[in-house]
Design a protein around this motif. Structure first.
Motif, PDB file in Angstrom:
ATOM      1  N   ASN A   1       5.595  -1.332 -11.584  1.00  0.00           N
ATOM      2  CA  ASN A   1       5.429  -0.513 -12.773  1.00  0.00           C
ATOM      3  C   ASN A   1       4.450   0.606 -12.454  1.00  0.00           C
ATOM      4  OD1 ASN A   1       4.763   0.577 -15.262  1.00  0.00           O
ATOM      5  ND2 ASN A   1       4.666  -1.420 -16.295  1.00  0.00           N
ATOM      6  N   PRO A   2       4.840   1.873 -12.581  1.00  0.00           N
ATOM      7  CA  PRO A   2       3.946   2.967 -12.228  1.00  0.00           C
ATOM      8  C   PRO A   2       2.682   3.025 -13.076  1.00  0.00           C
ATOM      9  CG  PRO A   2       6.006   3.808 -13.163  1.00  0.00           C
ATOM     10  CD  PRO A   2       6.134   2.332 -13.037  1.00  0.00           C
ATOM     11  N   THR A   3       2.704   2.421 -14.269  1.00  0.00           N
ATOM     12  CA  THR A   3       1.501   2.446 -15.113  1.00  0.00           C
ATOM     13  C   THR A   3       0.471   1.438 -14.647  1.00  0.00           C
ATOM     14  OG1 THR A   3       2.505   0.902 -16.679  1.00  0.00           O
ATOM     15  CG2 THR A   3       2.725   3.256 -17.161  1.00  0.00           C
ATOM     16  N   THR A   4       0.918   0.329 -14.035  1.00  0.00           N
ATOM     17  CA  THR A   4      -0.043  -0.645 -13.513  1.00  0.00           C
ATOM     18  C   THR A   4      -0.210  -0.505 -12.016  1.00  0.00           C
ATOM     19  OG1 THR A   4       1.691  -2.308 -13.321  1.00  0.00           O
ATOM     20  CG2 THR A   4       0.371  -2.330 -15.337  1.00  0.00           C
ATOM     21  N   GLY A   5       0.850  -0.130 -11.310  1.00  0.00           N
ATOM     22  CA  GLY A   5       0.805   0.177  -9.875  1.00  0.00           C
ATOM     23  C   GLY A   5       0.034  -0.798  -9.036  1.00  0.00           C
ATOM     24  N   ALA A   6      -1.006  -0.288  -8.374  1.00  0.00           N
ATOM     25  CA  ALA A   6      -1.776  -1.083  -7.415  1.00  0.00           C
ATOM     26  C   ALA A   6      -2.515  -2.221  -8.094  1.00  0.00           C
ATOM     27  CB  ALA A   6      -2.770  -0.185  -6.681  1.00  0.00           C
ATOM     28  N   ARG A   7      -2.835  -2.072  -9.393  1.00  0.00           N
ATOM     29  CA  ARG A   7      -3.553  -3.144 -10.080  1.00  0.00           C
ATOM     30  C   ARG A   7      -2.741  -4.426 -10.113  1.00  0.00           C
ATOM     31  NH1 ARG A   7      -4.694  -0.997 -15.613  1.00  0.00           N
ATOM     32  NH2 ARG A   7      -6.858  -1.543 -15.900  1.00  0.00           N
ATOM     33  N   SER A   8      -1.484  -4.323 -10.534  1.00  0.00           N
ATOM     34  CA  SER A   8      -0.660  -5.529 -10.632  1.00  0.00           C
ATOM     35  C   SER A   8      -0.277  -6.050  -9.251  1.00  0.00           C
ATOM     36  CB  SER A   8       0.586  -5.272 -11.469  1.00  0.00           C
ATOM     37  OG  SER A   8       1.423  -4.358 -10.824  1.00  0.00           O
ATOM     38  N   SER A   9      -0.060  -5.159  -8.289  1.00  0.00           N
ATOM     39  CA  SER A   9       0.318  -5.629  -6.957  1.00  0.00           C
ATOM     40  C   SER A   9      -0.855  -6.299  -6.249  1.00  0.00           C
ATOM     41  CB  SER A   9       0.868  -4.484  -6.110  1.00  0.00           C
ATOM     42  OG  SER A   9      -0.115  -3.505  -5.903  1.00  0.00           O
ATOM     43  N   SER A  10      -2.072  -6.094  -6.757  1.00  0.00           N
ATOM     44  CA  SER A  10      -3.208  -6.818  -6.215  1.00  0.00           C
ATOM     45  C   SER A  10      -3.143  -8.291  -6.613  1.00  0.00           C
ATOM     46  CB  SER A  10      -4.525  -6.229  -6.732  1.00  0.00           C
ATOM     47  OG  SER A  10      -4.709  -4.947  -6.206  1.00  0.00           O
TER      48      SER A  10
ATOM     49  N   ARG B   1       0.838  -1.210   0.000  1.00  0.00           N
ATOM     50  CA  ARG B   1       0.000   0.000   0.000  1.00  0.00           C
ATOM     51  C   ARG B   1       0.872   1.259   0.000  1.00  0.00           C
ATOM     52  NH1 ARG B   1      -4.624   2.114   0.493  1.00  0.00           N
ATOM     53  NH2 ARG B   1      -5.038   3.872   1.819  1.00  0.00           N
ATOM     54  N   LYS B   2       1.963   1.219   0.769  1.00  0.00           N
ATOM     55  CA  LYS B   2       2.875   2.357   0.838  1.00  0.00           C
ATOM     56  C   LYS B   2       3.534   2.600  -0.530  1.00  0.00           C
ATOM     57  CE  LYS B   2       6.884   2.099   2.938  1.00  0.00           C
ATOM     58  NZ  LYS B   2       7.863   1.849   3.998  1.00  0.00           N
ATOM     59  N   LYS B   3       3.904   1.521  -1.228  1.00  0.00           N
ATOM     60  CA  LYS B   3       4.569   1.641  -2.526  1.00  0.00           C
ATOM     61  C   LYS B   3       3.622   2.087  -3.639  1.00  0.00           C
ATOM     62  CE  LYS B   3       8.088  -1.897  -1.872  1.00  0.00           C
ATOM     63  NZ  LYS B   3       8.519  -3.223  -2.324  1.00  0.00           N
ATOM     64  N   THR B   4       2.404   1.518  -3.636  1.00  0.00           N
ATOM     65  CA  THR B   4       1.490   1.747  -4.765  1.00  0.00           C
ATOM     66  C   THR B   4       0.401   2.767  -4.457  1.00  0.00           C
ATOM     67  OG1 THR B   4       0.026  -0.061  -4.092  1.00  0.00           O
ATOM     68  CG2 THR B   4       1.838  -0.608  -5.600  1.00  0.00           C
ATOM     69  N   GLY B   5       0.153   3.033  -3.170  1.00  0.00           N
ATOM     70  CA  GLY B   5      -0.864   3.998  -2.791  1.00  0.00           C
ATOM     71  C   GLY B   5      -2.253   3.423  -2.637  1.00  0.00           C
ATOM     72  N   GLU B   6      -2.446   2.161  -3.062  1.00  0.00           N
ATOM     73  CA  GLU B   6      -3.791   1.599  -2.985  1.00  0.00           C
ATOM     74  C   GLU B   6      -3.747   0.074  -3.012  1.00  0.00           C
ATOM     75  OE1 GLU B   6      -8.039   2.160  -5.330  1.00  0.00           O
ATOM     76  OE2 GLU B   6      -6.260   3.202  -6.043  1.00  0.00           O
ATOM     77  N   ILE B   7      -4.723  -0.533  -2.360  1.00  0.00           N
ATOM     78  CA  ILE B   7      -4.921  -1.982  -2.410  1.00  0.00           C
ATOM     79  C   ILE B   7      -6.323  -2.209  -2.978  1.00  0.00           C
ATOM     80  CG2 ILE B   7      -5.251  -4.075  -1.023  1.00  0.00           C
ATOM     81  CD1 ILE B   7      -2.353  -3.287  -1.025  1.00  0.00           C
ATOM     82  N   HIS B   8      -6.413  -3.004  -4.025  1.00  0.00           N
ATOM     83  CA  HIS B   8      -7.717  -3.331  -4.612  1.00  0.00           C
ATOM     84  C   HIS B   8      -8.255  -4.595  -3.944  1.00  0.00           C
ATOM     85  CE1 HIS B   8      -7.725  -0.318  -7.782  1.00  0.00           C
ATOM     86  NE2 HIS B   8      -6.424  -0.566  -7.937  1.00  0.00           N
TER      87      HIS B   8
ATOM     88  N   VAL C   1     -10.137 -12.387   4.248  1.00  0.00           N
ATOM     89  CA  VAL C   1      -9.127 -11.737   3.399  1.00  0.00           C
ATOM     90  C   VAL C   1      -9.648 -10.382   2.939  1.00  0.00           C
ATOM     91  CG1 VAL C   1      -8.063 -11.842   1.092  1.00  0.00           C
ATOM     92  CG2 VAL C   1      -7.917 -13.815   2.626  1.00  0.00           C
ATOM     93  N   TYR C   2     -10.879 -10.358   2.450  1.00  0.00           N
ATOM     94  CA  TYR C   2     -11.482  -9.113   1.969  1.00  0.00           C
ATOM     95  C   TYR C   2     -11.541  -8.068   3.095  1.00  0.00           C
ATOM     96  CZ  TYR C   2     -14.810  -5.769   0.120  1.00  0.00           C
ATOM     97  OH  TYR C   2     -15.411  -4.605  -0.282  1.00  0.00           O
ATOM     98  N   ALA C   3     -11.956  -8.502   4.284  1.00  0.00           N
ATOM     99  CA  ALA C   3     -12.076  -7.571   5.418  1.00  0.00           C
ATOM    100  C   ALA C   3     -10.719  -6.947   5.766  1.00  0.00           C
ATOM    101  CB  ALA C   3     -12.661  -8.294   6.632  1.00  0.00           C
ATOM    102  N   VAL C   4      -9.666  -7.754   5.790  1.00  0.00           N
ATOM    103  CA  VAL C   4      -8.330  -7.230   6.115  1.00  0.00           C
ATOM    104  C   VAL C   4      -7.845  -6.297   5.010  1.00  0.00           C
ATOM    105  CG1 VAL C   4      -5.899  -7.855   6.441  1.00  0.00           C
ATOM    106  CG2 VAL C   4      -7.677  -9.131   7.631  1.00  0.00           C
ATOM    107  N   LEU C   5      -8.004  -6.708   3.740  1.00  0.00           N
ATOM    108  CA  LEU C   5      -7.548  -5.870   2.625  1.00  0.00           C
ATOM    109  C   LEU C   5      -8.319  -4.554   2.573  1.00  0.00           C
ATOM    110  CD1 LEU C   5      -7.164  -8.546  -0.206  1.00  0.00           C
ATOM    111  CD2 LEU C   5      -5.340  -7.445   1.109  1.00  0.00           C
ATOM    112  N   LYS C   6      -9.619  -4.626   2.796  1.00  0.00           N
ATOM    113  CA  LYS C   6     -10.461  -3.424   2.745  1.00  0.00           C
ATOM    114  C   LYS C   6     -10.105  -2.453   3.861  1.00  0.00           C
ATOM    115  CE  LYS C   6     -13.808  -1.529   0.456  1.00  0.00           C
ATOM    116  NZ  LYS C   6     -13.580  -1.090  -0.908  1.00  0.00           N
ATOM    117  N   SER C   7      -9.651  -2.978   4.990  1.00  0.00           N
ATOM    118  CA  SER C   7      -9.331  -2.113   6.130  1.00  0.00           C
ATOM    119  C   SER C   7      -7.858  -1.684   6.142  1.00  0.00           C
ATOM    120  CB  SER C   7      -9.690  -2.809   7.440  1.00  0.00           C
ATOM    121  OG  SER C   7      -8.933  -3.981   7.597  1.00  0.00           O
ATOM    122  N   SER C   8      -7.126  -1.904   5.047  1.00  0.00           N
ATOM    123  CA  SER C   8      -5.693  -1.576   5.026  1.00  0.00           C
ATOM    124  C   SER C   8      -5.429  -0.087   5.254  1.00  0.00           C
ATOM    125  CB  SER C   8      -5.036  -2.045   3.728  1.00  0.00           C
ATOM    126  OG  SER C   8      -5.532  -1.338   2.621  1.00  0.00           O
ATOM    127  N   LYS C   9      -6.289   0.756   4.732  1.00  0.00           N
ATOM    128  CA  LYS C   9      -6.119   2.207   4.928  1.00  0.00           C
ATOM    129  C   LYS C   9      -6.278   2.545   6.416  1.00  0.00           C
ATOM    130  CE  LYS C   9      -7.454   6.358   2.478  1.00  0.00           C
ATOM    131  NZ  LYS C   9      -8.356   6.905   1.468  1.00  0.00           N
TER     132      LYS C   9
END
Length: 193
Positions: A97-106, A32-39, A147-155
């Motif tokens: 990759n900054p063009t894929t960012g959080a999408r690929s890290s998901s 999350r710190k690297k990409t700014g978002e978790i999907h 898993v969804y609950a933990v990922l959704k609460s990452s922020k």
């Protein structure tokens, strides 16, 4: 077939300990710190598809490529090993990759190998031999909700856990990740050799 709550609980707990979503919080926060978002939705969906794929087609898919479960486990363990080094040493091995960012890290490394990696695959194949498929399906669904609950609460988690605590947790869980990877490699190299 009548559903057995005890069997469902056993399967759910086994998968929970293998997936270890709570232990993955430092990794999630690092991504999350690297990409700014978790999907959360995408990661949970891909993880679920992988788990159901392992359950129904795991050995056939690997056989199609001429790969056995042990070789797959070693390959997944090497990825976990590199991630552990990344967390402990503070060096970026997996370039984002900054063009894929959080999408690929998901997808990589969250959905695979963290959530639905080699350990999950081998566990599901083992569970299939010991438990009813219906119990395994329910166990997978229960774990996907967690898993969804933990990922959704990452922020929220990022705000609640201090930067120093995150760094300490990263080092500790990086070491644990290295130990898990080495265990997977050791167990599966013995099978391969």
């Amino acid at each position: 077939m009548k559903l057995d709550p005890k069997e469902i609980l056993s399967v759910s707990l086994i998968l929970f300990s293998i997936i270890d979503i709570l232990g993955s919080i430092p990794i999630i926060l690092n991504i999350r710190k690297k990409t700014g978002e978790i999907h959360a939705e995408r990661t949970t969906l891909v993880s679920g598809l992988l788990m159901f794929g392992y359950l129904y087609l795991g050995t056939q898919i690997l056989a199609l490529f001429g790969v056995d479960v042990s070789s797959f486990a070693v390959a997944g363990a090497i990825i976990l090993l590199l991630m552990g080094f990344e967390m402990i040493l503070g060096r970026e091995i997996f370039k984002h990759n900054p063009t894929t960012g959080a999408r690929s890290s998901s997808i990589v490394p969250l959905a695979f190998p963290i959530i639905a990696g080699a350990g999950t695959m081998t566990s599901l194949l083992s569970l299939k031999a010991a438990y009813h498929v219906e119990s395994i399906i329910i166990g997978i669904l229960i774990n996907l909700v967690l898993v969804y609950a933990v990922l959704k609460s990452s922020k929220w988690l990022e705000k609640k856990i201090s930067a120093a605590s995150i760094e300490v947790l990263q080092k500790v869980f990086g070491l644990i990740l290295l130990a898990i990877a080495i265990k997977l490699i050791k167990e599966n190299l013995f099978v391969l050799g």
